[in-house]
Design a protein around this motif. Structure first.
Motif, mmCIF file in Angstrom:
data_model
loop_
_atom_site.group_PDB
_atom_site.id
_atom_site.type_symbol
_atom_site.label_atom_id
_atom_site.label_comp_id
_atom_site.label_asym_id
_atom_site.label_seq_id
_atom_site.Cartn_x
_atom_site.Cartn_y
_atom_site.Cartn_z
ATOM 1 N N PRO A 54 0.653 -1.203 -0.199
ATOM 2 C CA PRO A 54 -0.081 -0.005 0.045
ATOM 3 C C PRO A 54 0.953 1.132 -0.022
ATOM 4 O O PRO A 54 0.673 2.254 -0.559
ATOM 5 C CB PRO A 54 -0.511 0.082 1.271
ATOM 6 N N LEU A 55 2.048 1.272 0.871
ATOM 7 C CA LEU A 55 2.912 2.631 0.979
ATOM 8 C C LEU A 55 3.383 2.621 -0.485
ATOM 9 O O LEU A 55 3.618 3.666 -1.151
ATOM 10 C CB LEU A 55 3.983 2.382 1.847
ATOM 11 N N TRP A 56 4.023 1.418 -1.008
ATOM 12 C CA TRP A 56 4.591 1.465 -2.275
ATOM 13 C C TRP A 56 3.705 2.132 -3.427
ATOM 14 O O TRP A 56 3.992 2.985 -4.196
ATOM 15 C CB TRP A 56 4.988 0.103 -2.758
ATOM 16 N N ARG A 57 2.531 1.680 -3.598
ATOM 17 C CA ARG A 57 1.320 2.100 -4.448
ATOM 18 C C ARG A 57 1.181 3.694 -4.177
ATOM 19 O O ARG A 57 1.058 4.337 -5.169
ATOM 20 C CB ARG A 57 0.317 1.325 -4.304
ATOM 21 N N LYS A 58 1.070 4.024 -3.019
ATOM 22 C CA LYS A 58 0.731 5.485 -2.718
ATOM 23 C C LYS A 58 2.066 6.168 -3.163
ATOM 24 O O LYS A 58 1.784 7.224 -3.886
ATOM 25 C CB LYS A 58 0.771 5.540 -1.352
ATOM 26 N N ARG A 59 3.326 5.954 -3.033
ATOM 27 C CA ARG A 59 4.299 6.629 -3.335
ATOM 28 C C ARG A 59 4.322 6.684 -5.010
ATOM 29 O O ARG A 59 4.555 7.813 -5.528
ATOM 30 C CB ARG A 59 5.728 6.038 -2.930
ATOM 31 N N MET A 60 4.073 5.604 -5.626
ATOM 32 C CA MET A 60 3.865 5.634 -7.079
ATOM 33 C C MET A 60 3.007 6.666 -7.689
ATOM 34 O O MET A 60 3.187 7.411 -8.658
ATOM 35 C CB MET A 60 3.877 4.193 -7.561
ATOM 36 N N THR A 61 1.845 6.686 -7.002
ATOM 37 C CA THR A 61 0.706 7.403 -7.490
ATOM 38 C C THR A 61 0.760 8.910 -7.203
ATOM 39 O O THR A 61 0.845 9.918 -8.133
ATOM 40 C CB THR A 61 -0.748 7.172 -6.723
ATOM 41 N N GLU A 62 1.681 9.201 -6.120
ATOM 42 C CA GLU A 62 1.931 10.717 -6.001
ATOM 43 C C GLU A 62 2.895 11.142 -6.839
ATOM 44 O O GLU A 62 2.956 12.086 -7.453
ATOM 45 C CB GLU A 62 2.595 10.639 -4.595
ATOM 46 N N ALA A 63 4.122 10.163 -7.287
ATOM 47 C CA ALA A 63 4.960 10.735 -8.270
ATOM 48 C C ALA A 63 4.133 10.882 -9.572
ATOM 49 O O ALA A 63 4.461 11.726 -10.342
ATOM 50 C CB ALA A 63 5.847 9.426 -8.451
ATOM 51 N N PHE A 64 3.396 9.938 -9.853
ATOM 52 C CA PHE A 64 2.534 10.082 -11.208
ATOM 53 C C PHE A 64 1.786 11.273 -11.310
ATOM 54 O O PHE A 64 1.827 12.041 -12.361
ATOM 55 C CB PHE A 64 1.673 8.864 -11.434
ATOM 56 N N ASP A 65 1.285 11.684 -10.205
ATOM 57 C CA ASP A 65 0.635 12.872 -10.101
ATOM 58 C C ASP A 65 1.441 14.121 -10.352
ATOM 59 O O ASP A 65 0.998 15.180 -10.775
ATOM 60 C CB ASP A 65 -0.255 13.017 -8.736
ATOM 61 N N GLN A 66 2.614 13.946 -9.717
ATOM 62 C CA GLN A 66 3.657 15.147 -9.762
ATOM 63 C C GLN A 66 4.037 15.190 -11.267
ATOM 64 O O GLN A 66 4.200 16.395 -11.813
ATOM 65 C CB GLN A 66 4.694 14.760 -8.795
ATOM 66 N N MET A 67 4.198 14.161 -11.890
ATOM 67 C CA MET A 67 4.560 14.138 -13.455
ATOM 68 C C MET A 67 3.501 14.882 -14.341
ATOM 69 O O MET A 67 3.734 15.876 -14.820
ATOM 70 C CB MET A 67 4.775 12.854 -13.872
ATOM 71 N N ILE A 68 2.283 14.376 -13.956
ATOM 72 C CA ILE A 68 1.308 14.979 -14.886
ATOM 73 C C ILE A 68 0.986 16.536 -14.537
ATOM 74 O O ILE A 68 0.174 17.201 -15.523
ATOM 75 C CB ILE A 68 -0.058 14.196 -15.066
ATOM 76 N N SER A 69 1.321 16.993 -13.437
ATOM 77 C CA SER A 69 1.262 18.231 -12.973
ATOM 78 C C SER A 69 2.368 19.295 -13.645
ATOM 79 O O SER A 69 2.082 20.518 -13.670
ATOM 80 C CB SER A 69 1.323 18.644 -11.555
ATOM 81 N N GLN A 70 3.315 18.763 -14.443
ATOM 82 C CA GLN A 70 4.425 19.536 -14.885
ATOM 83 C C GLN A 70 4.088 20.116 -16.130
ATOM 84 O O GLN A 70 3.121 19.704 -17.094
ATOM 85 C CB GLN A 70 5.412 18.558 -15.373
ATOM 86 N N PRO A 71 4.208 21.495 -16.423
ATOM 87 C CA PRO A 71 3.665 22.229 -17.430
ATOM 88 C C PRO A 71 4.033 21.589 -18.809
ATOM 89 O O PRO A 71 3.115 22.116 -19.908
ATOM 90 C CB PRO A 71 4.315 23.761 -17.210
ATOM 91 N N SER A 72 5.051 20.965 -18.727
ATOM 92 C CA SER A 72 5.538 20.499 -20.295
ATOM 93 C C SER A 72 5.087 19.135 -20.617
ATOM 94 O O SER A 72 5.393 18.565 -21.777
ATOM 95 C CB SER A 72 6.938 20.284 -20.283
ATOM 96 N N VAL A 73 3.931 18.601 -19.834
ATOM 97 C CA VAL A 73 3.384 17.216 -19.969
ATOM 98 C C VAL A 73 1.984 17.415 -20.408
ATOM 99 O O VAL A 73 1.144 18.110 -19.841
ATOM 100 C CB VAL A 73 3.325 16.510 -18.565
#
Length: 257
Positions: A108-127
């Motif tokens: 559960p922690l592993w998946r949480k860290r992954m979804t958080e990182a994915f959310d950070q990526m899609i928030s990038q203005p160049s994405v």
């Protein structure tokens, strides 16, 4: 601009740099009181590009994962290196197994860290958040498959010599991403019985689009130039490294356009 070792530069330079150049920088983010430090590489300019989350091996964010982000930027993607461990956690080779193992024990922690990182990526203005992928190496290969199992809205997932975990009955039906698993035929981390169990798990979800490519004689970590412990089942193999990258390129071009 990161200065890489000769071995990493040799791999990077297979993808020619665009005339307009690329931009790269560290990116700090904080979620639920934890600080992270990732890395972004993107084509120069203000346009949006398909985003590719790149997940590190058990050593954390290193030059290897930065180099892969740079390669993706040269191909026209925005590469975002996820920091699964946290900014203050960069284990030595001696400690890395224990650090990575903690996530295998707490999915559960592993998946949480992954979804958080994915959310950070899609928030990038160049994405372009409508065209996304996640790729990973070793621990990172397992990580992106965990992301897929959450049902995250990622279009394509590529595992390079990752561990092949199954989940509870019916969980595979959550997966919406198309999957490409690039596997070493001599990888003791994911032996034949693990591969078969992984494939059988995916067969329970007929809607999932998946494929496995297996490279003859390739051990664990076959894409990492510094891997040279065949007595422990991990060794760089140049042919498998090149072929697997080319397989990923074709897959991303098909899925992301």
């Amino acid at each position: 601009m990161t200065m890489y070792s000769a071995a990493l530069s040799g791999i990077l330079d297979r993808e020619p740099a665009p005339a307009s150049g690329i931009e790269s920088f560290d990116v700090d983010y904080r979620v639920d009181g934890v600080d992270y430090r990732g890395y972004v590489a993107r084509p120069a300019g203000e346009e949006r590009h398909p985003g590719v989350l790149v997940v590190h091996d058990w050593l954390g964010v290193t030059d290897y994962v930065r180099m892969r982000c740079d390669m993706l930027a040269r191909l026209g993607y925005t590469g975002f290196a996820a920091d699964v461990y946290g900014a203050d956690v960069r284990p030595s080779a001696e400690d890395a197994a224990a650090v990575a193992g903690g996530f295998y024990q707490d999915r559960p922690l592993w998946r949480k860290r992954m979804t958080e990182a994915f959310d950070q990526m899609i928030s990038q203005p160049s994405v372009d958040s409508q065209r996304t992928a996640a790729i990973g190496y070793c621990f990172g290969g397992s990580s992106v498959l965990e992301l897929a199992r959450t049902g995250a809205a990622v279009d394509a997932v590529v595992s390079f010599h990752g561990g092949l975990l199954t989940g509870p009955a019916g969980e595979a039906e959550r997966i919406t991403a198309k999957l490409l698993v690039l596997h070493g035929a001599a990888d003791p981390v994911a032996p034949d019985e693990a591969l078969l169990a992984f494939e059988n798990d995916l067969r329970t979800a007929p809607s999932v689009d998946w494929q496995v490519v297996t490279y003859a004689s390739a051990m664990h970590a076959f894409t990492l130039p510094d891997a040279n412990v065949p007595e422990h089942g991990a060794q760089f193999q140049a042919v498998a490294e090149r072929r697997s990258w080319d397989a990923m390129k074709a897959f991303l071009a098909e899925v992301l356009g």
